[in-house]
Each structure stands twice: as structure tokens, then as C-alpha cells.
Design an enzyme around this catalytic site. Structure first.
Site, PDB file in Angstrom:
ATOM      1  N   TYR A 141      91.774  12.215 -71.520  1.00  0.00           N
ATOM      2  CA  TYR A 141      90.579  13.064 -70.921  1.00  0.00           C
ATOM      3  C   TYR A 141      89.542  12.949 -71.706  1.00  0.00           C
ATOM      4  O   TYR A 141      89.467  12.797 -72.993  1.00  0.00           O
ATOM      5  CB  TYR A 141      91.070  14.495 -71.068  1.00  0.00           C
ATOM      6  CG  TYR A 141      90.176  15.586 -70.681  1.00  0.00           C
ATOM      7  CD1 TYR A 141      89.693  15.616 -69.181  1.00  0.00           C
ATOM      8  CD2 TYR A 141      89.440  16.302 -71.708  1.00  0.00           C
ATOM      9  CE1 TYR A 141      88.895  16.630 -68.828  1.00  0.00           C
ATOM     10  CE2 TYR A 141      88.433  17.344 -71.100  1.00  0.00           C
ATOM     11  CZ  TYR A 141      88.216  17.350 -69.804  1.00  0.00           C
ATOM     12  OH  TYR A 141      87.107  18.356 -69.309  1.00  0.00           O
ATOM     13  N   ASP A 229      86.993   7.794 -78.411  1.00  0.00           N
ATOM     14  CA  ASP A 229      86.943   9.403 -78.073  1.00  0.00           C
ATOM     15  C   ASP A 229      87.518   9.888 -78.964  1.00  0.00           C
ATOM     16  O   ASP A 229      88.683  10.029 -79.012  1.00  0.00           O
ATOM     17  CB  ASP A 229      87.271   9.416 -76.713  1.00  0.00           C
ATOM     18  CG  ASP A 229      86.948  11.163 -76.410  1.00  0.00           C
ATOM     19  OD1 ASP A 229      86.926  11.809 -77.220  1.00  0.00           O
ATOM     20  OD2 ASP A 229      86.961  11.573 -75.159  1.00  0.00           O
ATOM     21  N   LYS A 257      84.547  19.233 -80.835  1.00  0.00           N
ATOM     22  CA  LYS A 257      85.521  20.003 -81.476  1.00  0.00           C
ATOM     23  C   LYS A 257      85.257  20.549 -83.023  1.00  0.00           C
ATOM     24  O   LYS A 257      84.486  21.151 -83.239  1.00  0.00           O
ATOM     25  CB  LYS A 257      86.977  19.598 -81.151  1.00  0.00           C
ATOM     26  CG  LYS A 257      87.082  19.781 -79.572  1.00  0.00           C
ATOM     27  CD  LYS A 257      88.492  19.572 -79.061  1.00  0.00           C
ATOM     28  CE  LYS A 257      88.503  19.668 -77.477  1.00  0.00           C
ATOM     29  NZ  LYS A 257      88.762  18.884 -76.885  1.00  0.00           N
TER      30      LYS A 257
HETATM   31  C1  LIG Z   1      87.965  18.299 -75.294  1.00  0.00           C
HETATM   32  C2  LIG Z   1      87.864  16.899 -75.242  1.00  0.00           C
HETATM   33  C3  LIG Z   1      86.674  16.233 -74.447  1.00  0.00           C
HETATM   34  C4  LIG Z   1      85.579  17.132 -73.852  1.00  0.00           C
HETATM   35  O1  LIG Z   1      84.901  17.961 -75.008  1.00  0.00           O
HETATM   36  P1  LIG Z   1      84.227  19.208 -74.563  1.00  0.00           P
HETATM   37  O2  LIG Z   1      83.490  19.927 -75.564  1.00  0.00           O
HETATM   38  O3  LIG Z   1      85.199  20.268 -73.753  1.00  0.00           O
HETATM   39  O4  LIG Z   1      83.267  19.222 -73.454  1.00  0.00           O
HETATM   40  C5  LIG Z   1      86.248  15.031 -74.657  1.00  0.00           C
HETATM   41  N1  LIG Z   1      87.314  14.115 -75.065  1.00  0.00           N
HETATM   42  C6  LIG Z   1      88.383  14.356 -75.579  1.00  0.00           C
HETATM   43  C7  LIG Z   1      89.369  13.761 -76.220  1.00  0.00           C
HETATM   44  C8  LIG Z   1      88.835  15.821 -75.634  1.00  0.00           C
HETATM   45  O5  LIG Z   1      89.906  16.290 -76.246  1.00  0.00           O
END
Ligand SMILES: *Cc1c(COP(=O)(O)O)cnc(C)c1O
Length: 426
Positions: A141, A229, A257
Site C-alpha cells: 500500500y 516507501d 507516520k
Molecule cells: C500509511 C501508508 C501510506 C499512506 O500514508 P497516509 O499518511 O495514510 O497518506 C503510504 N505508504 C505506506 C507504506 C503506508 O503504510
């Protein structure tokens, strides 16, 4: 008012009653608890019930809820004004703190979410290479940008969606999807490979030996950029994130995060040379009214500068030990379980006792276990014992720095009982 009362009001004015689909109980059934406060490892709902919280805002919280140092930093920042539309010292200090801690990273630009971070990193990769195609992995994701919403993990997987309505074919025409843990063969049409270096949105799937190294080599072979990511793994699996942990250095990093200390922040970065491609220095446009927000950068800085390598080592030790005991407890209760860990991140796989399975290495294997269908019942058995897991089988458990051995003992005990209760229904 009760949880049901608040949720009914929420459903009247907010679609599905939630501002992010993962918070709904759609995939586990029932009504979400509505949180009024959190403190350390626990949250309290509107009915006054306290839960031991392993959601921790899906990884945004590293120190636990309402940490005094973070509150003090936010409060102090707020008294000076909350947003200006001009450079501030706070964003410089947080950028320095990030760059200092991540080997190979020279510059970051702040945005307001992980979604924005990844979206911007991909645009930068396309702009820098002059190529259009991107490659992502099944079950990873990367936020909800159009071109990244195919074969997504987390809520997309929990709702059983192949992608999203409203995303035109043209938006995903340049997105290639490959199975996790297999190095794909690229060609020179590919701008970038985007990967969660530890997959934490399809439950937990660890990179097999050679996978990330292989991606690095394959990207180098065709001149594509490698994007990690690290929105979950950054400042979570250790001081330098997954790149440092695995020894594989990407061209671009995405963060979110943890770096916001519970406020809305994301960041993407890489070498100064590559980041020169961004406006105002270069031709790739990217912007944000609230980017580098003083409250958010103060909160992030309080978190990053407040934890040491020893703190991470302690957290990881506690989480690993907890993961082993959790797995044993569930097995002793009668269900099959597997609790893989990476740093303090824990996966949680449940299946009937005779399933004869092992830890998944990709989304299809993870999904096969989720489809055994035991998670919803287990989730509710845990919740009724005061332990809040995420309401979806594809999320990981977040053990925060505020989770004590007592907390973890309690969760292990609850898991043994929950497993026995679910096993009794099989
Ligand atoms: C949570 C998440 C996102 C998106 O971040 P948001 O602050 O919710 O837009 C992107 N990549 C990873 C791996 C994530 O866990």
C-alpha cells in the site's frame, strides 16, 4: 452517549461513519469504539472502556499516546502561531534530524501525509528519468493516489477491492504490478520501482534474502530509480529505518507516520542532486500550503530526538519476545498461528489447527490465510478482553515504547483465551 450512539451520528454525516476505511469494522463486523482519549499504550472510548491499543494510529505513534514531551512541544509551538507560509526553523530542525539519522539521505521535502510523499516521489522519479512506467508490488500500500491504487494492501485488501472505482484506466496504464519477493525483469521504460522494504500492509511479509539487493541491481541495470516507501518502517524498525537495517540504499525515501509525532506529516527525499529536480530549483512541481507545518514538525522533532538506539533495541527486544509468546499462546488455545516480526513490527496470522501453513512471502499467501476467516472472531474476542487489534486482517501490530511487560503479558493471556474461544466454534 454510547459507542453505538456516536457511530450512528457519524454515519449520518460522514460516509460509512469513518474518515479512513480501515477504521470501519466492515471486515470484522460490529460497531467501532469511538475514542475520546489515549494515554501511552491505552485508549479510552466514549463509554469509559479502556483498551490496550496495538493500533497506535496505524504506526503514527511510536512513543504511545499523549506523550508529555510531544504535548509540550506542540503546546509551545502553538503559542507562537500555527502556520505562516514562510520558512520556519522547525522544518529545518526536523529535516536535519531525519537526514542525520538515515545513511545516504541528503535532503527531504515535507508534505502533509504519506500519500502525498509517495505521490510526489513518483512524480520526481518520472521527471528525473523522463520515463512514465512505474512498478509496484501486489499487496503493498502506498497511499490513495490514483496511479498507486492497484493491487493495494491495507483497507483496499480488507474490503476485497481489486483497486478503486473512480480511477480511470489511463491513470493506471503505466503502473506495473509484480509479486512481492521476486525480482522482476525491468526495461528502460521504467522510471521507478516502488516498494515497502518490509511489507506491512498485507499483514507482515518480510523481504527474502536477496530481494531488495536484487531490486537495487535491476534498477541500476536499466537506469530506474528505487523508491523505498518507509512510511511505516521509517524510524520504527530502527534509527535509520529499513534502508539501514537491510543495507540496501534506495534513490528515494518516503516517510510519514512516526515523523509527524501524531500530527499530519509526510516527507520524501534522496540525494541533493536528485532533489534539485524539484521546483523551485527544477522542473518537477510539488507544493503544499501546510507543508512543514510548525506544530507537526515540532511534534516530529520531539519524537525523533527523544529516542535513542538503546530505546529502539529495548522496544525490538520486547516486541520480538512478545511475538513469540503471542504465537505460543494462540497455538496453546487451539488455533494455528504465526507471528513474524521485523524490528518491533509484528504480523499476526491465524488459521485452523490442521492447516499446515508457514509464514507468507507474498500477498497471495497472506490472503489465503486471511481467507480462512478466523480473524474477525479472534479480533472481537480480544476486544472484549480489552485488547484492541486493528479491525482488519491485513494490518500489523504496533507495539509502542509505552507498552510495558505487564501490558504485553496481559495481551498474551487474552490471546490464549481468545484462541480457545474461537477454536471451540470450529
Ligand atoms: C500509511 C501508508 C501510506 C499512506 O500514508 P497516509 O499518511 O495514510 O497518506 C503510504 N505508504 C505506506 C507504506 C503506508 O503504510
Amino acid at each position: 452517549m454510547t459507542n453505538a450512539g456516536w457511530f450512528a451520528r457519524a454515519e449520518a454525516v460522514i460516509p460509512g461513519g469513518v474518515d479512513s476505511p480501515v477504521r470501519s469494522f466492515r471486515s470484522v463486523g460490529g460497531t467501532p469504539y469511538t475514542v475520546v482519549s489515549g494515554s501511552g499504550a491505552t485508549v479510552t472510548d466514549v463509554e469509559g472502556t479502556e483498551y490496550l491499543d496495538f493500533v497506535q494510529s496505524y504506526g503514527a505513534s511510536l512513543l504511545g499516546h499523549a506523550h508529555p514531551r510531544v504535548i509540550a512541544a506542540i503546546t509551545e509551538a502553538a503559542t507562537k502561531g500555527t502556520t505562516f507560509g514562510a520558512p520556519t526553523p522547525g522544518e529545518v530542525l526536523l529535516a536535519e534530524a531525519i537526514v542525520e539519522r538515515v545513511p545516504g539521505l541528503e535532503q527531504v521535502r515535507f508534505v502533509s501525509s504519506g500519500t502525498e510523499a509517495v505521490m510526489s516521489a513518483v512524480r520526481l522519479a518520472r521527471g528525473a528519468t523522463g520515463r512514465s512506467r512505474i512498478l509496484k508490488f501486489d499487496g503493498c500500500y502506498h497511499g490513495h493516489a490514483d496511479h498507486l491504487l492497484v493491487a493495494g494492501g491495507s483497507g483496499v485488501a480488507e474490503l476485497g477491492l481489486p483497486g478503486s472505482a473512480g480511477v480511470p484506466a489511463g491513470a493506471i496504464g503505466d503502473t506495473l504490478v509484480a509479486p512481492y519477493n521476486v525480482v522482476p525483469e525491468l526495461d528502460e521504460s521504467v522510471a521507478c520501482v516502488l516498494v515497502e522494504p518490509v511489507a506491512a500492509n498485507m499483514n507482515l511479509v518480510r523481504p527474502v534474502d536477496g530481494f531488495l539487493e536484487g531490486l537495487r541491481a535491476e534498477c541500476d541495470r536499466v537506469g530506474a530509480l528505487l523508491i523505498f516507501d518507509e512510511v511505516i518502517t521509517g524510524f520504527r524498525v530502527g534509527v535509520g529505518g529499513a534502508a539501514e537495517m537491510t543495507g540496501v540504499t534506495p534513490d528515494l525515501w518516503c516517510f510519514g507516520k512516526v515523523i509527524g509525532g501524531g500530527l499530519p506529516v509526510g516527507a520524501f527525499g534522496g540525494s541533493a542532486k536528485l532533489l534539485e529536480t524539484l521546483a523551485p530549483a527544477g522542473p518537477v512541481y510539488q507544493a503544499g500550503t501546510l507543508s512543514g507545518n510548525p506544530l507537526a514538525t515540532a511534534a516530529g522533532l520531539a519524537v525523533l530526538t527523544g529516542v535513542t538506539a538503546e530505546d529502539y533495541a529495548g522496544l525490538i527486544g520486547r516486541a520480538e519476545d512478545f511475538g513469540k509468546r503471542l504465537c505460543q499462546a494462540i497455538r496453546s488455545g487451539g488455533l494455528w498461528s504465526c507471528v513474524p516480526s521485523t524490528g518491533p513490527l509484528l504480523g499476526l496470522y491465524l488459521a485452523p489447527p490442521d492447516a499446515g501453513r508457514s509464514a507468507p512471502s507474498n500477498y497471495l499467501e497472506s490472503r489465503a490465510i486471511a481467507e480462512s476467516g478466523l480473524y474477525p472472531a479472534f479480533f472481537h474476542e480480544m476486544l472484549s478482553r480489552g485488547v484492541a487489534l486493528a479491525p482488519g486482517a491485513y494490518e500489523v501490530l504496533f507495539v509502542s515504547m509505552a507498552h510495558t511487560s505487564d501490558h504485553l503479558d496481559r495481551a498474551v493471556e487474552a490471546a490464549a483465551e481468545a484462541s480457545a474461544a474461537v477454536a471451540a466454534t470450529l
